[in-house]
Every structure is written in C-alpha cells, then in structure tokens.
Enzyme design. Structure first.
Site, mmCIF file in Angstrom:
data_model
loop_
_atom_site.group_PDB
_atom_site.id
_atom_site.type_symbol
_atom_site.label_atom_id
_atom_site.label_comp_id
_atom_site.label_asym_id
_atom_site.label_seq_id
_atom_site.Cartn_x
_atom_site.Cartn_y
_atom_site.Cartn_z
ATOM 1 N N ASN A 12 -22.688 -74.797 16.454
ATOM 2 C CA ASN A 12 -23.592 -74.477 17.557
ATOM 3 C C ASN A 12 -22.927 -73.722 18.705
ATOM 4 O OD1 ASN A 12 -22.545 -77.405 17.817
ATOM 5 N ND2 ASN A 12 -23.006 -76.837 19.934
ATOM 6 N N TYR A 167 -4.376 -84.011 20.555
ATOM 7 C CA TYR A 167 -4.923 -82.812 19.930
ATOM 8 C C TYR A 167 -4.017 -82.321 18.800
ATOM 9 C CZ TYR A 167 -6.738 -78.065 19.431
ATOM 10 O OH TYR A 167 -7.246 -76.897 18.933
#
Length: 282
Positions: A12, A167
């Site tokens: 998206n 991360y």
C-alpha cells in the site's frame, strides 16, 4: 487477466506500492496484502490505474498475528489456483521497543515470523504452481542494515536493545530465510532471493524518535525514489531465470546483481537453524 500472479506484502505504500505498479505494467495480476484496509483500497485503485487490464485484489492481514496470516493464506488458497511470485516486502522500524506475549521483539515477529508463516501457509499453492510452470519465485526484502543484525539476539527479549539493532536483526533474518527457502525447495522449481533496495526515500522510519529518526530525515533528500528502490525486486520477479543465474538461488541481491555479504552469521547452518527455530510459531 495477467500473465502471472504475484502477492506483495505491504503493497500500500513505498517500495511495495512502487513494485506493484511496475509489475502491473508488466501484466502481472496482483494480490496486495496490507494491514490497513483503507490504505490498501487506495493502493488497489492506484495499481489498477497503472494497468486496467489486470486483476488487483486486496487481502488484509496483520503480520504480527499468525492467526491473521493463516486466515489470509487460507483465503488466497481457496480463491487462486496459482501463485507465481511471493514478495515478502512489508517491514518497519519500531518507534519504540515492544514485545509479543512470547517475549519476541514485535518488529522481528512481524518482519520475520509473519513472513515465514505466510510463506509456510502458501507452500501448497506455490508448489502446485511450480509443478505446472517450473518457475515460482520468493523474494524477501532485506537491507544492507542486516550487517547490524546478530543471530545470537534472535527470539530473545532484550529490553535495552537499540532500535537500529532491532531493525538489523529483522533484515538479517529475512536474508537467512531466503537462503533456507532455496535449500528446502531445491529441485522443485521454486527459487528464493533476498534484496537490498538501497536507501529509499519513503515514509519508512518517519515516526521513529531520537537519533534514528533524525538520521532518516536528514538523509531523505539523498535517498533513492521508491521506483528506483523497487528495481531489483522487479528484476527478480520478472526477468528470465537465465538472467538471474541458476547458481544465485538463495542469494542476496542489490542493483539487480548478486552481492556478497561479509556478515559472519550468514551461513547455511544458521539459515537452517533459523528455519527450525521458527517452525514452532506457525
């Protein structure tokens, strides 16, 4: 209808949306797997405009919730008779450290375990397609930040873990997962790859506080566009296998070429260890 069908997680926005647009222009039918339905609908319309002749479907799922992932996979298996490309793209930098009930850092759970579970639940459809076509591909979005990751931290609760380290752990796991997929699917017409897209100018990390967030903002103007960042993923999804190279199955790619990583944790043994360690969560 398209020539092939591809599923993209996090389709998206950012890299996922740029990848979806590029594959639409190459006449792929697309499944966008997104967490937010409203944003997903906007992206679905955007991608459809890129090529009105292909099919674009939105499926919602939360990669941090294995039951949600399984429900989405069950829907896809019941509505599709083929899946040529699976792109495990979704990811994020945690704004703060959060842990699941199992004591696992939440971004690691979503980025690695969620994608592992999705791939696992779609295995029947992937192998069915491969038996018919001999060419199914799984692409994991990793990053050069995998160099900050450490296998010894996987699945552990570390309350003072730095956000960059979290991360890095996610991206190292994505790379190792692709390596293990290549091994487990060897000889079945399924190949797997991990990708470093480069430093890309998206909303990624925009809500991250402190020094990490400042780094993202400071270097934003110097970063690649999402379209350029998506090029390696699009190459791996659409180029002839001969162009990718048979020996590069399981490999790590950047700028549409295989790239060596000096990380000492990137071994076949660690890839298999991660596979076995993740299986109990699916």
């Amino acid at each position: 209808m398209g020539i092939k069908t591809a599923l993209i997680t996090g389709g998206n926005s950012g890299l996922g949306l740029a990848t979806a647009r590029a594959l639409a222009q190459r006449s792929f039918d697309l499944i966008l797997l997104c967490r937010n339905e409203e944003k997903g609908r906007e992206a679905q319309a955007d991608v459809q405009r890129a090529n009105p002749s292909i099919a674009v479907e939105l499926v919602t799922a939360d990669l941090a919730n294995v039951a949600s992932v399984q429900q989405a996979a069950d829907y896809i298996k019941s509505h599709y008779d083929r899946l040529d490309v699976l792109i495990n793209n979704a990811g994020y930098t945690p704004a703060t450290l959060k842990f699941t009930a199992e004591g696992i850092e939440k971004s690691f759970f979503a980025s690695h375990i969620g994608h592992f579970a999705l791939t696992h639940y779609l295995t029947d459809l992937l192998t069915k397609t491969a038996a018919q076509t001999g060419d199914v591909r799984i692409i994991n979005l990793s990053s050069g930040a995998h160099l900050l990751g450490r296998k010894e931290r996987f699945f552990r609760r570390i309350d003072n873990l730095a956000l960059f380290s979290a991360y890095g752990d996610d991206k190292l796991a994505n790379l190792l997962h692709a390596r293990s997929l290549a091994s487990h699917f060897a000889g079945q017409g399924i190949t797997a790859y991990s990708v470093h897209p480069g430093a890309v100018q998206t909303n990624f990390g925009s809500d991250t506080p402190g020094f990490v967030g400042k780094v993202f903002k400071a270097f934003g103007p110097l970063m690649r566009t999402p379209e350029k960042g998506a090029q390696t993923t699009v190459f791996l999804a659409s180029a002839p296998l001969k162009s990718i190279g048979e020996s590069n199955n399981g490999g790590y790619f950047a700028d549409s070429r295989p790239k060596y990583t000096p990380h000492r944790d990137v071994t076949d043994e660690n890839a298999e260890w991660l596979w076995q360690k993740t299986m109990p969560y699916v």
